[in-house]
Write a protein that holds these residues in place. Structure first.
Motif, PDB file in Angstrom:
ATOM      1  N   ALA A   1       0.821  -1.214   0.000  1.00 19.30           N
ATOM      2  CA  ALA A   1       0.000   0.000   0.000  1.00 19.30           C
ATOM      3  C   ALA A   1       0.856   1.266   0.000  1.00 19.30           C
ATOM      4  O   ALA A   1       0.339   2.363  -0.249  1.00 19.30           O
ATOM      5  CB  ALA A   1      -0.926   0.002   1.210  1.00 19.30           C
ATOM      6  N   ARG A   2       2.144   1.125   0.287  1.00 15.51           N
ATOM      7  CA  ARG A   2       3.029   2.280   0.308  1.00 15.51           C
ATOM      8  C   ARG A   2       3.597   2.557  -1.079  1.00 15.51           C
ATOM      9  O   ARG A   2       3.518   1.702  -1.966  1.00 15.51           O
ATOM     10  CB  ARG A   2       4.163   2.023   1.310  1.00 15.51           C
ATOM     11  CG  ARG A   2       3.682   1.912   2.750  1.00 15.51           C
ATOM     12  CD  ARG A   2       4.821   1.558   3.680  1.00 15.51           C
ATOM     13  NE  ARG A   2       4.364   1.486   5.071  1.00 15.51           N
ATOM     14  CZ  ARG A   2       5.105   1.071   6.087  1.00 15.51           C
ATOM     15  NH1 ARG A   2       6.355   0.667   5.864  1.00 15.51           N
ATOM     16  NH2 ARG A   2       4.611   1.055   7.315  1.00 15.51           N
TER      17      ARG A   2
ATOM     18  N   HIS B   1       7.325   0.108  -0.288  1.00 19.18           N
ATOM     19  CA  HIS B   1       7.084  -1.160  -0.979  1.00 19.18           C
ATOM     20  C   HIS B   1       8.258  -1.335  -1.945  1.00 19.18           C
ATOM     21  O   HIS B   1       8.406  -0.557  -2.892  1.00 19.18           O
ATOM     22  CB  HIS B   1       5.755  -1.106  -1.738  1.00 19.18           C
ATOM     23  CG  HIS B   1       5.496  -2.288  -2.600  1.00 19.18           C
ATOM     24  ND1 HIS B   1       4.933  -2.176  -3.870  1.00 19.18           N
ATOM     25  CD2 HIS B   1       5.701  -3.603  -2.391  1.00 19.18           C
ATOM     26  CE1 HIS B   1       4.812  -3.371  -4.393  1.00 19.18           C
ATOM     27  NE2 HIS B   1       5.260  -4.262  -3.516  1.00 19.18           N
ATOM     28  N   VAL B   2       9.104  -2.323  -1.687  1.00 20.33           N
ATOM     29  CA  VAL B   2      10.364  -2.473  -2.422  1.00 20.33           C
ATOM     30  C   VAL B   2      10.297  -3.688  -3.336  1.00 20.33           C
ATOM     31  O   VAL B   2       9.971  -4.797  -2.889  1.00 20.33           O
ATOM     32  CB  VAL B   2      11.557  -2.613  -1.458  1.00 20.33           C
ATOM     33  CG1 VAL B   2      12.863  -2.693  -2.240  1.00 20.33           C
ATOM     34  CG2 VAL B   2      11.591  -1.437  -0.484  1.00 20.33           C
ATOM     35  N   VAL B   3      10.629  -3.478  -4.593  1.00 26.63           N
ATOM     36  CA  VAL B   3      10.577  -4.534  -5.607  1.00 26.63           C
ATOM     37  C   VAL B   3      11.945  -4.647  -6.276  1.00 26.63           C
ATOM     38  O   VAL B   3      12.532  -3.646  -6.677  1.00 26.63           O
ATOM     39  CB  VAL B   3       9.514  -4.227  -6.676  1.00 26.63           C
ATOM     40  CG1 VAL B   3       9.515  -5.300  -7.768  1.00 26.63           C
ATOM     41  CG2 VAL B   3       8.130  -4.098  -6.043  1.00 26.63           C
ATOM     42  N   SER B   4      12.453  -5.857  -6.358  1.00 27.42           N
ATOM     43  CA  SER B   4      13.632  -6.140  -7.168  1.00 27.42           C
ATOM     44  C   SER B   4      13.300  -7.336  -8.056  1.00 27.42           C
ATOM     45  O   SER B   4      12.334  -8.054  -7.800  1.00 27.42           O
ATOM     46  CB  SER B   4      14.858  -6.426  -6.294  1.00 27.42           C
ATOM     47  OG  SER B   4      14.618  -7.528  -5.438  1.00 27.42           O
ATOM     48  N   TYR B   5      14.074  -7.543  -9.085  1.00 29.32           N
ATOM     49  CA  TYR B   5      13.821  -8.693  -9.955  1.00 29.32           C
ATOM     50  C   TYR B   5      15.098  -9.083 -10.676  1.00 29.32           C
ATOM     51  O   TYR B   5      16.025  -8.282 -10.806  1.00 29.32           O
ATOM     52  CB  TYR B   5      12.684  -8.408 -10.953  1.00 29.32           C
ATOM     53  CG  TYR B   5      12.971  -7.367 -12.010  1.00 29.32           C
ATOM     54  CD1 TYR B   5      13.327  -7.722 -13.304  1.00 29.32           C
ATOM     55  CD2 TYR B   5      12.849  -6.001 -11.724  1.00 29.32           C
ATOM     56  CE1 TYR B   5      13.561  -6.770 -14.281  1.00 29.32           C
ATOM     57  CE2 TYR B   5      13.087  -5.035 -12.684  1.00 29.32           C
ATOM     58  CZ  TYR B   5      13.445  -5.420 -13.965  1.00 29.32           C
ATOM     59  OH  TYR B   5      13.675  -4.466 -14.936  1.00 29.32           O
TER      60      TYR B   5
ATOM     61  N   HIS C   1       9.254   4.843  -7.942  1.00 29.05           N
ATOM     62  CA  HIS C   1      10.608   5.374  -7.805  1.00 29.05           C
ATOM     63  C   HIS C   1      11.572   4.278  -8.252  1.00 29.05           C
ATOM     64  O   HIS C   1      11.497   3.149  -7.774  1.00 29.05           O
ATOM     65  CB  HIS C   1      10.861   5.793  -6.365  1.00 29.05           C
ATOM     66  CG  HIS C   1       9.886   6.804  -5.867  1.00 29.05           C
ATOM     67  ND1 HIS C   1       9.987   8.146  -6.178  1.00 29.05           N
ATOM     68  CD2 HIS C   1       8.764   6.674  -5.105  1.00 29.05           C
ATOM     69  CE1 HIS C   1       8.979   8.804  -5.623  1.00 29.05           C
ATOM     70  NE2 HIS C   1       8.233   7.932  -4.968  1.00 29.05           N
ATOM     71  N   LEU C   2      12.465   4.623  -9.155  1.00 29.67           N
ATOM     72  CA  LEU C   2      13.367   3.652  -9.759  1.00 29.67           C
ATOM     73  C   LEU C   2      14.796   3.913  -9.316  1.00 29.67           C
ATOM     74  O   LEU C   2      15.230   5.070  -9.224  1.00 29.67           O
ATOM     75  CB  LEU C   2      13.285   3.759 -11.283  1.00 29.67           C
ATOM     76  CG  LEU C   2      14.182   2.843 -12.110  1.00 29.67           C
ATOM     77  CD1 LEU C   2      13.768   1.385 -11.952  1.00 29.67           C
ATOM     78  CD2 LEU C   2      14.141   3.245 -13.590  1.00 29.67           C
TER      79      LEU C   2
END
Length: 292
Positions: free
Chosen positions: A27-28, A56-60, A100-101
């Motif tokens: 949700a952030r 909310h942190v996303v890596s891939y 945000h990248l």
């Protein structure tokens, strides 16, 4: 080992499957972290752990690395295909708004392609040790000979990686890995990743440096320049200043793999840049609301 609390899933990228890792509250606001060569998503783990407390942190794993699919040939590793993969990740993890990248090394190089070709998907961009190839191509044509020569010397490995057969042999024999560890105290995520990722250099460096495009963006950009980076000189890293109106440069005392050696610093810089963009975005929305 995947950090506790990490959600792992596979999504469909540009014709292949990508392994995606999420931490923090969905949700952030979302921060997407893109790794470089010869790494996989784990190079960001120390930074992600700190950011996940508030974001909310996303890596891939990018195509050809880690648990993601590995197409053969050069063309599948073009910047256009890499940017299409990133767009697919955004559709899955943050479909309702900009993210945000942050990118390191080749993750930053493909980040430049993304923020210049689909800027509406991004609220901010932090570039670390991976300049836009087109910006560098233009810069090389007008730079002082001494500065251009220093960057060419720092980039000696690029010519080697474009050779047939020899780079693969160097990685598979263990020689390249030993040299990397001796120079940087760093190892590739795997020999397989190092070999597959050679296609990044072969597919993108000749056309973008030889025939650079105009790459501009209105996305707020932060360029982090490690002072002891052995591969990207400060002059090449800051070439983007000509093309980006909203840009700030942060010089830090570190070597190339600063996300691993100084994760607290990188987490703080990414967060502060994202927070500034969030504040500016909210202020702009309020101003537009007052006008209506």
């Amino acid at each position: 080992m995947t950090p506790p609390g990490t959600a792992v899933r596979r999504i469909r990228g540009d014709g292949l499957d990508l392994a995606v890792y999420e931490q923090g509250d969905p949700a952030r606001p979302t921060v997407v972290l893109v790794h470089g060569y010869p790494d996989d998503h784990r190079v960001w783990d120390p930074v992600a752990a700190e950011l996940a407390e508030r974001w909310h942190v996303v890596s891939y794993d990018v195509r050809g690395a880690g648990a993601s699919d590995r197409p053969r040939g050069r063309e599948p590793y073009s910047l256009a295909r890499l940017a299409a993969d990133l767009a697919a990740v955004l559709d899955a993890v943050a479909p309702t708004g900009p993210v945000h990248l942050a990118g390191h090394d080749w993750g930053s190089i493909q980040g430049w392609e993304a923020v210049c070709t689909m800027p509406g998907r991004f609220a901010s961009f932090t570039s670390i040790s991976g300049p836009c190839l087109d910006h560098v191509g233009h810069w090389m044509r007008g730079a002082r000979r001494s500065r251009a020569a220093r960057q060419l010397l720092a980039s000696w490995y690029i010519g080697f990686f474009r050779l047939p057969v020899l780079p693969e042999l160097a990685w598979r024999s263990g020689l390249a890995g030993r040299l990397l560890h001796r120079a940087e105290r760093h190892r590739p995520s795997s020999v397989r990743d190092a070999v597959t990722g050679l296609a990044l250099y072969r597919a993108n460096v000749p056309p973008r440096l030889g025939r650079p495009l105009e790459r501009r963006t209105q996305v707020p950009v932060q360029v982090v320049v490690p002072s002891e980076d052995a591969y990207v000189t400060w002059a090449a890293a800051e070439a983007a200043c000509r093309w980006v109106p909203d840009i700030r440069v942060q010089r830090v005392r570190a070597r190339h793999w600063v996300p691993l050696t100084r994760p607290g610093l990188i987490a703080r810089l990414v967060a502060e840049h994202a927070e500034r963009a969030e504040h500016t975005g909210r202020a702009g929305q309020a101003e537009r609301a007052e006008r209506t």
